[in-house]
Design a protein around this motif. Structure first.
Motif, PDB file in Angstrom:
ATOM      1  N   VAL A  11      36.372  43.754  42.610  1.00  0.00           N
ATOM      2  CA  VAL A  11      35.936  42.318  43.280  1.00  0.00           C
ATOM      3  C   VAL A  11      37.179  41.705  43.688  1.00  0.00           C
ATOM      4  CG1 VAL A  11      34.975  40.023  42.764  1.00  0.00           C
ATOM      5  CG2 VAL A  11      33.906  42.420  41.997  1.00  0.00           C
ATOM      6  N   ALA A  12      38.331  41.914  42.919  1.00  0.00           N
ATOM      7  CA  ALA A  12      39.499  41.164  43.412  1.00  0.00           C
ATOM      8  C   ALA A  12      39.944  41.716  44.888  1.00  0.00           C
ATOM      9  CB  ALA A  12      40.605  41.044  42.317  1.00  0.00           C
ATOM     10  N   ILE A  13      40.026  42.972  44.803  1.00  0.00           N
ATOM     11  CA  ILE A  13      40.582  43.702  46.091  1.00  0.00           C
ATOM     12  C   ILE A  13      39.468  43.289  47.164  1.00  0.00           C
ATOM     13  CG2 ILE A  13      41.001  45.779  46.962  1.00  0.00           C
ATOM     14  CD1 ILE A  13      42.200  46.589  44.437  1.00  0.00           C
ATOM     15  N   ALA A  14      38.300  43.387  46.979  1.00  0.00           N
ATOM     16  CA  ALA A  14      37.305  43.108  47.953  1.00  0.00           C
ATOM     17  C   ALA A  14      37.452  41.526  48.685  1.00  0.00           C
ATOM     18  CB  ALA A  14      36.084  43.340  47.633  1.00  0.00           C
ATOM     19  N   ALA A  15      37.983  40.833  47.798  1.00  0.00           N
ATOM     20  CA  ALA A  15      38.111  39.373  48.038  1.00  0.00           C
ATOM     21  C   ALA A  15      39.521  38.985  48.974  1.00  0.00           C
ATOM     22  CB  ALA A  15      38.129  38.393  46.820  1.00  0.00           C
ATOM     23  N   GLY A  16      40.038  40.155  49.118  1.00  0.00           N
ATOM     24  CA  GLY A  16      41.295  40.210  49.876  1.00  0.00           C
ATOM     25  C   GLY A  16      42.663  40.069  49.203  1.00  0.00           C
ATOM     26  N   LEU A  17      42.804  40.093  47.859  1.00  0.00           N
ATOM     27  CA  LEU A  17      44.032  40.287  47.103  1.00  0.00           C
ATOM     28  C   LEU A  17      44.698  41.686  47.431  1.00  0.00           C
ATOM     29  CD1 LEU A  17      43.159  38.477  43.718  1.00  0.00           C
ATOM     30  CD2 LEU A  17      44.099  37.591  45.957  1.00  0.00           C
ATOM     31  N   ALA A  18      45.822  41.504  47.370  1.00  0.00           N
ATOM     32  CA  ALA A  18      46.682  42.779  47.555  1.00  0.00           C
ATOM     33  C   ALA A  18      46.466  43.434  45.984  1.00  0.00           C
ATOM     34  CB  ALA A  18      48.149  42.475  47.463  1.00  0.00           C
ATOM     35  N   ARG A  36      48.705  41.879  42.984  1.00  0.00           N
ATOM     36  CA  ARG A  36      48.044  40.658  42.939  1.00  0.00           C
ATOM     37  C   ARG A  36      46.829  40.669  42.086  1.00  0.00           C
ATOM     38  NH1 ARG A  36      48.180  35.368  44.898  1.00  0.00           N
ATOM     39  NH2 ARG A  36      47.315  34.083  43.525  1.00  0.00           N
ATOM     40  N   ALA A  37      45.951  41.766  42.455  1.00  0.00           N
ATOM     41  CA  ALA A  37      44.610  41.801  41.749  1.00  0.00           C
ATOM     42  C   ALA A  37      44.717  42.290  40.454  1.00  0.00           C
ATOM     43  CB  ALA A  37      43.874  42.897  42.329  1.00  0.00           C
ATOM     44  N   LEU A  38      45.824  43.324  40.116  1.00  0.00           N
ATOM     45  CA  LEU A  38      46.219  43.658  38.698  1.00  0.00           C
ATOM     46  C   LEU A  38      46.697  42.491  37.770  1.00  0.00           C
ATOM     47  CD1 LEU A  38      47.963  47.078  39.449  1.00  0.00           C
ATOM     48  CD2 LEU A  38      45.972  46.798  38.327  1.00  0.00           C
ATOM     49  N   HIS A  39      47.560  41.468  38.364  1.00  0.00           N
ATOM     50  CA  HIS A  39      47.877  40.456  37.646  1.00  0.00           C
ATOM     51  C   HIS A  39      47.008  39.616  37.405  1.00  0.00           C
ATOM     52  CE1 HIS A  39      50.616  37.323  36.509  1.00  0.00           C
ATOM     53  NE2 HIS A  39      49.909  36.554  37.404  1.00  0.00           N
ATOM     54  N   GLU A  40      46.036  39.254  38.284  1.00  0.00           N
ATOM     55  CA  GLU A  40      44.882  38.124  38.054  1.00  0.00           C
ATOM     56  C   GLU A  40      43.869  38.647  37.083  1.00  0.00           C
ATOM     57  OE1 GLU A  40      44.584  35.379  39.062  1.00  0.00           O
ATOM     58  OE2 GLU A  40      46.561  35.303  40.114  1.00  0.00           O
ATOM     59  N   HIS A  91      34.995  51.580  42.383  1.00  0.00           N
ATOM     60  CA  HIS A  91      33.695  51.793  42.083  1.00  0.00           C
ATOM     61  C   HIS A  91      33.094  52.915  41.213  1.00  0.00           C
ATOM     62  CE1 HIS A  91      29.479  50.660  42.617  1.00  0.00           C
ATOM     63  NE2 HIS A  91      29.142  51.852  43.227  1.00  0.00           N
ATOM     64  N   ALA A  92      33.682  54.315  42.095  1.00  0.00           N
ATOM     65  CA  ALA A  92      33.101  55.340  41.462  1.00  0.00           C
ATOM     66  C   ALA A  92      33.910  55.581  39.970  1.00  0.00           C
ATOM     67  CB  ALA A  92      33.923  56.617  42.318  1.00  0.00           C
TER      68      ALA A  92
END
Length: 270
Positions: free
Chosen positions: A141-148, A151-155, A219-220
């Motif tokens: 979801v974080a990556i689909a929202a546009g995060l690198a 940054r997604a791993l950190h959040e 997702h998989a």
């Protein structure tokens, strides 16, 4: 007032006093245990025991912050202490049992930290496998929202309360300090002793090297991890049924029969 009521009240009072004493002495016991561990570690450091193969990897898999030298010193100290404590038993043991005790006691002391590391690694593996599907969904979801990806791993690591999220936070911290990505991912994989982590690490490596989209892969992997978790829970439930039946047969049924016998005893005696 009946004797049973008096006994029940006394048992409750003793239990309350015991809990209060336990709460009062818990911190001093922890401090004494820490001091004893330091003493044994110092003894082991003086002995100079060498590390066994793969010990550093097992320490990382257990999630411990202790260094390799400290664990090795603890192993040596426990071996020395166990050998010293086994001397009276060895002298009193009959026949060839005395030398066997002298040999086996230091070996048992040396292997005790190894057993603790393996048990801790199994506990961490089970917890990671439970948390993995939710963490993967949050990453997707974080990556689909546009995060690198970083940054997604950190959040996700900052917002999720689980063990795997803490390891993601550690991973991003190591990468932000300039550690090579491959080395940081290898360290992350070592600290997460589960067969479900290598596919995630491989996907993160591909994303770092080639810019491969992570969304479909995550997702998989989340779907696969969720199905594996359901299969493990079904297997655990199947294994629990005979144990429950054994408890009922050995404990609950005799307890009920004793209650029935106690209720019928006055009528039989009359």
């Amino acid at each position: 007032m009946s004797v049973a009521a008096l006994l029940a009240g006394a048992a409750g009072a003793l239990a309350t006093l015991g809990l209060a004493e336990l709460a009062a002495t818990r911190a001093p016991r922890a401090r004494r245990r820490g001091a004893l561990t330091r003493l044994v570690t110092n003894v082991g450091a003086a002995v100079g025991v060498r590390a066994s193969a793969g010990l550093a990897r097992r320490i990382a898999a257990a999630g411990l912050e202790r260094g390799l030298s400290e664990v090795v010193a603890l192993q040596g100290g426990l071996a020395v202490v166990a050998g010293v404590l086994a001397l009276p038993l060895a002298t009193a043991a009959p026949g060839r049992l005395g030398p066997a005790v002298l040999v086996l006691a230091p070996v048992a002391g040396y292997l005790t930290p190894e057993a603790h590391l393996r048990r801790q690694a199994r506990r961490r593996r089970a917890q990671i496998e439970v948390e993995l599907p939710d963490v993967l969904d949050l990453l997707r979801v974080a990556i689909a929202a546009g995060l690198a990806p970083r940054r997604a791993l950190h959040e996700v690591g900052r917002r999720h309360p689980g063990l795997l999220a803490k390891e993601l936070t550690r991973l991003t911290a190591r990468m932000s300090l300039g550690e090579p990505v491959d080395r940081a991912l290898a360290h992350f994989e070592t600290r997460c002793p589960s067969h479900t982590i290598p596919p995630l690490v491989a996907a993160l490596r591909r994303a770092e090297r080639h810019g491969t989209p992570l969304g479909p892969t995550l997702h998989a992997q989340a779907t696969e991890a969720r199905s594996q978790r359901a299969a493990r829970r079904a297997e655990q439930a199947a294994k629990a049924a005979p144990k429950i039946q054994l408890v009922v047969a050995l404990l609950l049924v005799p307890a009920v029969l004793l209650l029935v016998a106690a209720a019928m005893a006055p009528a039989i005696g009359a």
